[in-house]
Design an enzyme around this catalytic site. Structure first.
Site, PDB file in Angstrom:
ATOM      1  N   ASN A 363       0.848  -1.192   0.000  1.00  0.00           N
ATOM      2  CA  ASN A 363       0.000   0.000   0.000  1.00  0.00           C
ATOM      3  C   ASN A 363       0.880   1.236   0.000  1.00  0.00           C
ATOM      4  O   ASN A 363       1.709   1.391   0.906  1.00  0.00           O
ATOM      5  CB  ASN A 363      -0.890   0.050   1.243  1.00  0.00           C
ATOM      6  CG  ASN A 363      -1.660   1.363   1.315  1.00  0.00           C
ATOM      7  OD1 ASN A 363      -2.546   1.624   0.501  1.00  0.00           O
ATOM      8  ND2 ASN A 363      -1.303   2.227   2.262  1.00  0.00           N
ATOM      9  N   GLU A 364       0.688   2.093  -0.974  1.00  0.00           N
ATOM     10  CA  GLU A 364       1.416   3.371  -1.041  1.00  0.00           C
ATOM     11  C   GLU A 364       2.906   3.181  -0.836  1.00  0.00           C
ATOM     12  O   GLU A 364       3.561   3.986  -0.170  1.00  0.00           O
ATOM     13  CB  GLU A 364       0.873   4.358  -0.006  1.00  0.00           C
ATOM     14  CG  GLU A 364      -0.521   4.820  -0.325  1.00  0.00           C
ATOM     15  CD  GLU A 364      -0.981   6.018   0.492  1.00  0.00           C
ATOM     16  OE1 GLU A 364      -0.338   6.351   1.500  1.00  0.00           O
ATOM     17  OE2 GLU A 364      -1.998   6.613   0.105  1.00  0.00           O
TER      18      GLU A 364
END
Ligand code: AHR
Length: 810
Positions: A363-364
């Protein structure tokens, strides 16, 4: 194109807020035109376009979807005894924590009660437990006794005035080893702020663990809170990405999401110190998320940790277990019942596969660590599961290209007007590149707690997804849920308390798009007036982010020298100030001190009408990870426009002005007083630290259009669907030309989202203040006019007669 900002930057980013009307009153502009080429259908719209991004954030699970009413039922986590109130028996010491004989290897702490002649344990849940008269609640606890304990446990449900509304009794006196007891309770009265009360007596020692109270009535197989399950379902999502978000990463790997810790008996799940400032029990684990996705009728999209947390990455030579976790997660979801993980899925109640097809790798995450890890995950997963669709993270406009991902996930949190300008950004994306998953987007600046204007900014951006449906195949607003008492992030689509929920205006934007998606885009041309943004204005403030700091000698002066505010903390204390976030502010020796090291802490003073001014203040960091903040142009308690000194883990100084910012390297050391000065003049800000000019920043002159639109066709019904955002504050008279639609005429529908003021929000008391209204309209031909109300989103659904439909769409 708007840049993708790192998480920390976005978490700490400051921007101004819109309160009342956005634009100064204008005379209506020249009429606008919208031309749709109905007879030239373009791209197919992905059936996966509108979905959900679900994160364990804002107590969305514990206190929300997961219907456990007892807060801290297992005495795990770092705040072992928190959320329990104890009244010990006379002469007895209060209950204490025990780890001598744990309930199991994963649940190592229990409560040791010396009941004496009567000890009372009280738990109010998450700001009160919701009791509904006549409904059944299941109570259970694990108990063991020692030291000749002979007593029973009285179990009572109390209303908010402490009257008993249901009661029962448990006899643990024969349990020398752990035993689970249960009973059912039916409250005689409804109360959303009820409590659980246990009274123990009979001397000796009683050990308790997993004290649980849950309503019997839950939603479908996943067992979530019914009204919240329905609220998600009503959005008609196509996919369900879970379980985060930053929750997947954690600040450190020890606090990252590990799906294997979330399976089976809740008493044996390992809770997670959630990066959003609470303990996650994992009452909803990997299995329940897959089940929830199935219950919602969506495609599950699991986001797995890639061996990277916010502040550390696992060394590459130890990445093996993380890759194995990804393979095992797929086997758990899809594997045959005679595989190791498939067998566990069957044991947990779901022998049929969940059909997980999408896996997001991280994630990110970005930078060299991510670029190295991506191919390792892809190679391992594809070797065993060639059909899995793997999603990569895009970060700072970069994403891994070797191997080239099928789908890239990009995230945006901006102002309403930035989103409006971004409505054309996908027009120029490389058609030969990966498909785009706009995995998180929301107007977070000038959004209040979720206002109409924010919803319109998102809607304008979303018209760009539809027009570019050949590139954008998935999109999800973020985040979805917040407990009204724990807004770690703002805004959130659905706000709930123990008993109620409401959707912010963006909830309705999402619903209007997903219910009226269509399956093919129609080329559209929009001509409308150009508008300027007004100058920002608002109160001033001071803040901290994961640091403790002191402030003194604050003065705010108008350009003509008039003193607008001057602090006198010793004499006047905090008169006129208001506060937001988890801070603890007090005056100590004439100095204003904020002593809690948590994010998003603000104190505000002054007048929202102030526009140009100088702020002078002295500040000293006492401790913590960052420095301090001088805030300005605040119109809502969630606004955070200002100068951040020592942000992003004490690496940068950043000043934000509306939609632009200036950032330089900078660190704040603890102990030293600094002189700070901020000078605001229109779109120009200058900031000095100890007399040295640090920022001299001009905001560019920014424009928006009054109309943003997209058009699609629903093949099944033949309807032409035109979505129009009017970003102007006044109605815009628009000529709509549906070219190639033949001799259209008849009844159509207009679904309109608007309100008197762009800053209008929904609330528990007025949950549908900003909600769509449907009106029947008569179309007199393929060319007609419509006046779109100021600050509105309109979905026009225009049926096409069978005759025209057949000839127009082969
Ligand atoms: O949606 C809120 C947060 O925003 C998510 O946790 C994270 O992915 C992003 O920074």
């Amino acid at each position: 194109m708007s840049s993708l900002l790192p998480r920390n930057l976005r978490l700490s980013l400051f921007s101004a807020t819109l309160a009342a009307a956005v634009f100064a009153p204008h005379a209506p502009a020249a009429p606008a035109t919208i031309s749709v080429q109905v007879d030239q259908p373009a791209h197919k719209i992905s059936p996966m376009l509108w979905g959900l991004f679900f994160e364990d954030i804002n107590l969305s699970v514990d206190s929300g979807l997961y219907p456990e009413l007892v807060r801290n039922s297992s005495f795990e986590g770092s705040d072992h005894l928190r959320y329990w109130k104890f009244t010990p028996a006379p002469g007895e010491s209060g209950p204490s924590l025990d780890d001598s004989k744990p309930l199991n290897a994963f649940n190592r702490h229990s409560l040791h009660v010396r009941p004496g002649s009567g000890t009372v344990l009280l738990n109010s849940g998450f700001w009160g437990m919701n009791f509904v008269a006549g409904e059944t609640y299941r109570f259970s606890l694990a108990a063991r006794v020692a030291d000749n304990a002979k007593g029973k446990i009285k179990v009572e449900l109390l209303d908010s005035a402490d009257a008993v509304v249901a009661s029962g009794q448990i006899d643990p006196s024969a349990d020398s080893v752990w035993k689970v007891h249960g009973l059912t309770l039916v409250p005689a009265k409804s109360d959303p702020r009820g409590k659980l009360c246990l009274t123990l007596d009979g001397g000796g020692s009683v050990f308790l663990d997993m004290i649980s109270l849950q309503p019997e009535r839950t939603w479908k197989r996943s067992g979530v809170r019914p009204d919240l399950g329905e609220a998600l379902h009503a959005l008609k999502p196509a996919f369900f990405r879970f379980p985060g978000g930053c929750f997947v990463e954690g600040d450190y790997l020890a606090d990252a999401y590990q799906w294997k810790y979330t399976l089976g008996d809740v008493a044996s799940r390992t809770p997670q110190e959630n990066v959003w400032d609470y303990l996650s029990t994992h009452g909803l684990g990997y299995h329940e998320y897959l089940q929830l996705s199935e219950d919602l009728g969506t495609e599950p999209v699991f986001c797995i940790n890639v061996g990277m947390a916010h502040l550390e990455s696992v060394p590459l030579d130890r990445i093996g277990p993380y890759i194995q976790d990804a393979l095992d997660a797929i086997e758990y979801a899809n594997g045959p019942v005679d595989s190791v993980w498939g067998a566990l899925r069957a044991k947990n109640g779901h022998p049929e596969p969940f059909n997980l097809r999408y896996l997001e790798i991280g994630n990110e995450n970005g930078g060299p660590d991510y670029l190295e890890r991506w191919p390792l995950f892809v190679k391992a997963v594809k070797a065993r599961y060639p059909d899995m669709i793997l999603i990569a993270n895009r970060w700072y406009n970069a994403f891994p290209k070797d191997p080239m991902p099928a789908i890239v996930d990009e995230h945006y949190y901006e102002t309403p007007e930035s989103f409006m300008r971004m409505s054309t950004q996908y027009d120029s994306y490389d058609r030969a590149g990966p498909k785009i998953f706009v995995g998180e987007y929301a107007v977070t600046k000038r959004a209040g707690h979720g206002n109409l204007r924010a919803a319109l900014g998102e809607a304008a951006f979303m018209t760009g997804f539809e027009r570019n449906a050949d590139v954008v195949t998935m999109a999800a607003y973020a985040p979805i849920l917040t407990n009204v008492n724990h807004r770690a992030w703002n805004p959130n689509l659905i706000v709930f308390d123990s008993a109620r929920w409401y959707g912010i205006p963006s909830y309705y934007t999402q619903q209007m798009f997903s219910e009226n998606a269509g399956d093919v885009t129609l080329p559209i041309t929009v001509t409308s007036a150009e508008l300027s943004q007004p100058e920002a204005h608002g109160r001033v403030g001071l803040g901290t982010w994961n640091s403790s700091a002191e402030f003194k000698d604050m003065k705010v002066t108008a350009p003509d020298g008039t003193v607008l505010y001057e602090s006198d903390f010793a004499k006047k204390g905090l008169e006129g100030w208001s506060f937001a976030g988890p801070g603890e502010w007090q005056v100590v020796d004439g100095v204003l001190r904020q002593s809690v090291e948590k994010p998003k802490i603000r104190a505000m003073v002054g007048d929202t009408a102030w526009k140009d001014y100088d702020i002078q203040v002295k500040a000293r960091k006492l401790s913590g990870r960052e420095g301090f903040l001088v805030l300005f142009h605040l119109r809502h308690e969630e606004d955070r426009t200002g100068w951040n000194l020592g942000g992003w883990d004490n690496k940068y100084f950043n000043v934000g002005l509306d939609d632009s910012q200036d950032r330089v390297s900078g660190t704040i050391e603890a102990g030293q007083w600094h002189d700070l000065k901020v000078e605001l003049r229109g779109g120009h800000v200058r900031c000095w630290l100890d007399g040295k000019l640090i920022h001299d920043h001009h905001s560019p002159e920014l424009k928006i259009k009054s109309l943003y639109a997209s058009a699609t066709r629903d093949t099944a019904t033949g309807d032409i669907i035109v979505k129009v955002v009017n970003a102007a504050e006044y109605p815009t008279e628009t000529t709509i030309n549906l070219s190639g639609a033949g001799n259209l005429s008849g009844q159509a529908r207009a679904i309109v989202l608007t309100s008197e003021n762009p800053a209008d929000e929904n609330s528990f008391d007025a949950p549908r203040k900003v909600a769509p209204r449907t009106e029947e309209i008569t179309i007199t031909g393929p060319r007609f006019t419509r006046s779109f109300p100021g600050n509105s989103l309109t979905v026009l659904r225009i049926p096409v007669t069978k005759q025209v439909h057949a000839t127009t769409y082969p």
